[in-house]
Design a protein around this motif. Structure first.
Motif, mmCIF file in Angstrom:
data_model
loop_
_atom_site.group_PDB
_atom_site.id
_atom_site.type_symbol
_atom_site.label_atom_id
_atom_site.label_comp_id
_atom_site.label_asym_id
_atom_site.label_seq_id
_atom_site.Cartn_x
_atom_site.Cartn_y
_atom_site.Cartn_z
ATOM 1 N N ASP A 77 0.700 -1.155 0.053
ATOM 2 C CA ASP A 77 0.000 -0.078 -0.070
ATOM 3 C C ASP A 77 0.882 1.315 -0.053
ATOM 4 O O ASP A 77 0.236 2.527 0.363
ATOM 5 C CB ASP A 77 -0.927 -0.002 1.153
ATOM 6 N N ALA A 78 2.133 1.164 -0.403
ATOM 7 C CA ALA A 78 2.965 2.363 -0.218
ATOM 8 C C ALA A 78 2.646 3.157 -1.451
ATOM 9 O O ALA A 78 2.901 4.273 -1.369
ATOM 10 C CB ALA A 78 4.247 2.016 -0.176
ATOM 11 N N ARG A 79 2.426 2.700 -2.511
ATOM 12 C CA ARG A 79 1.838 3.213 -3.614
ATOM 13 C C ARG A 79 0.692 2.679 -4.508
ATOM 14 O O ARG A 79 0.377 1.491 -4.503
ATOM 15 C CB ARG A 79 3.010 3.585 -4.718
ATOM 16 N N HIS A 80 0.188 3.373 -5.334
ATOM 17 C CA HIS A 80 -0.987 2.921 -6.046
ATOM 18 C C HIS A 80 -0.861 3.562 -7.466
ATOM 19 O O HIS A 80 -0.430 4.510 -7.699
ATOM 20 C CB HIS A 80 -2.414 3.373 -5.354
ATOM 21 N N ASP A 97 -2.652 -1.848 -6.294
ATOM 22 C CA ASP A 97 -1.395 -1.605 -5.360
ATOM 23 C C ASP A 97 -0.255 -2.108 -5.960
ATOM 24 O O ASP A 97 -0.163 -2.915 -6.984
ATOM 25 C CB ASP A 97 -1.743 -1.990 -3.693
ATOM 26 N N ASP A 139 -1.664 11.817 -3.281
ATOM 27 C CA ASP A 139 -0.242 12.035 -3.172
ATOM 28 C C ASP A 139 0.414 10.632 -3.398
ATOM 29 O O ASP A 139 1.734 10.648 -3.673
ATOM 30 C CB ASP A 139 0.080 12.725 -2.172
ATOM 31 N N GLY A 140 -0.163 9.525 -3.086
ATOM 32 C CA GLY A 140 0.369 8.031 -3.369
ATOM 33 C C GLY A 140 0.141 7.642 -4.604
ATOM 34 O O GLY A 140 0.450 6.223 -4.707
#
Length: 402
Positions: A77-80, A97, A139-140
């Motif tokens: 889930d750090a970036r999508h 994800d 923002d991710g």
């Protein structure tokens, strides 16, 4: 890292991240052994991925040399990424994800006969709603990957075709959607995207061909984890393999192309030429919906509908033999909305023909299967492409790994 048919290369970061995703928990030493990279290069890559927040350390494991190995895991889930697949008849948006899991999705209308500007404004609004549904911090989100038909110029982000309307040719699709949605946008051939989508949910080093069928027919090839691109990323056009050398002339200039004699539009056209069948099934509305209505009738035992669907499956099988013979793959994956109901029927028909007709059948078998979700695969692949592009721009390119 090697590439196929193009000078675009997959970055070291992408290779390492794929392996961590695939192996779940792994050490730097194991990653270096699996990739052939030096320990120094692997250390550099892992540090970069940790700095990006995509990977974290989760403990240690014993080593034969006595020094415990630090273990790594993905931070899903750090970036999508957003993936959008669309053609004239259908569209689907997903939020994915880092592990390739779909955290939100939304069906959308196809482009239809609308002006490109209206389509882009509509999709931008729907993507905004999709992100709100997902609860993912904006923002991710790394960007939007658009999977659609070709031919196209991926670097310029434009379509080089007048389908479905003349206004689409040269229209700045990527730039306009990026401006409307406020996120970076890249485009990808829908069949290649389907292959990337299948790969994103399984082995990072897999090799297979994908046959994509929705509004039209296309195909892509993944070799050892890398998409085959050709000179301009417009290759492997299965829909324009001739299956009838004396057939009608296709818009591409060839005769008897698979798409115009055996694709969904051809099946519907042939059905509408039979008044009794057309009236019985009420074949109105868009071509893909009519094709799927014919498919459900065939599955329910309607002999006329079944004959048309089975003829289409045979022609697709003949073209797939050529695809397999050219690339020597051991696996063919079917994806695209046209396979939602009819996937097993097409799969079995193609498998039967490949078993008796593929040139290398005495050397190895070729397995035909359906994507886990035939409709999602291209959109997931669009999202996967966004991640690859981001990692390519994040440092540690191939020259650093030599």
């Amino acid at each position: 890292m090697r590439s196929f048919g193009s000078d675009t290369r997959m970055s070291t970061l992408a290779v390492v991240l794929d392996l961590i995703r695939e192996r779940t928990t792994v050490s730097r030493v194991e990653l270096a052994e699996a990739t052939g990279l030096t320990q120094a290069t692997m250390t550099h890559a892992v540090r970069r991925l940790i700095a990006l927040g995509m990977v974290h350390e989760v403990g240690t494991a014993r080593s034969a040399r006595g020094t415990p190995r630090r273990l790594l895991e993905l931070q899903p889930d750090a970036r999508h990424m957003v993936g959008l697949q669309f053609d004239r008849y259908t569209a689907l948006g997903v939020v994915v994800d880092l592990a390739g899991h779909v955290v939100a999705q939304r069906a959308m209308p196809g482009s239809g006969d609308r002006h490109p500007g209206d389509v882009i404004a509509d999709y931008a609004a729907r993507i905004e709603a999709l992100l709100e549904d997902s609860g993912v911090p904006r923002d991710g989100v790394l960007g939007i990957g658009v999977a659609t038909h070709g031919p196209q110029d991926r670097d310029a982000g434009v379509l080089l075709t007048e389908y479905p309307a003349p206004e689409w040719r040269g229209y700045p699709l990527a730039a306009e959607l990026s401006a409307a949605a406020g996120l970076p946008v890249r485009i990808e051939n829908d069949a290649t995207a389907a292959g990337l989508g299948v790969q994103a949910q399984e082995s990072a080093s897999s090799s297979f061909a994908v046959v994509f069928m929705s509004g039209g027919i296309g195909s892509g090839v993944i070799l050892d984890g890398f998409p085959y691109r050709g000179v301009t990323s417009n290759g492997v056009e299965l829909g324009h393999i001739s299956v009838d050398a004396l057939g009608e002339v296709c818009g591409c200039g060839n005769r008897g192309c698979l798409e115009i004699v055996g694709g969904p539009n051809a099946v519907v056209r042939n059905a509408k030429e039979r008044p009794e069948l057309r009236n019985r099934l009420e074949l109105e509305g868009d071509q893909l919906d009519a094709f799927m209505l014919l498919g459900r009738a065939a599955l329910a035992g309607d002999p006329d509908a079944a004959a048309l669907i089975d003829d289409s499956a045979q022609m697709l099988a003949v073209a797939t033999v050529s695809l397999v013979n050219l690339f020597d793959v051991g696996r063919v994956v079917l994806a695209g909305r046209a396979f939602e109901d009819l996937g097993p029927r097409y799969r079995d028909a193609i498998q039967e023909v490949l078993d008796r007709s593929v040139f290398m059948r005495q050397v190895h078998s070729v397995r035909v299967e359906l994507a886990d979700d035939v409709s999602q695969a291209p959109a997931i692949g669009g999202a996967a492409m966004v991640l690859r592009n981001f990692l390519e721009s994040s440092g540690l390119r191939d020259r650093d790994a030599d």
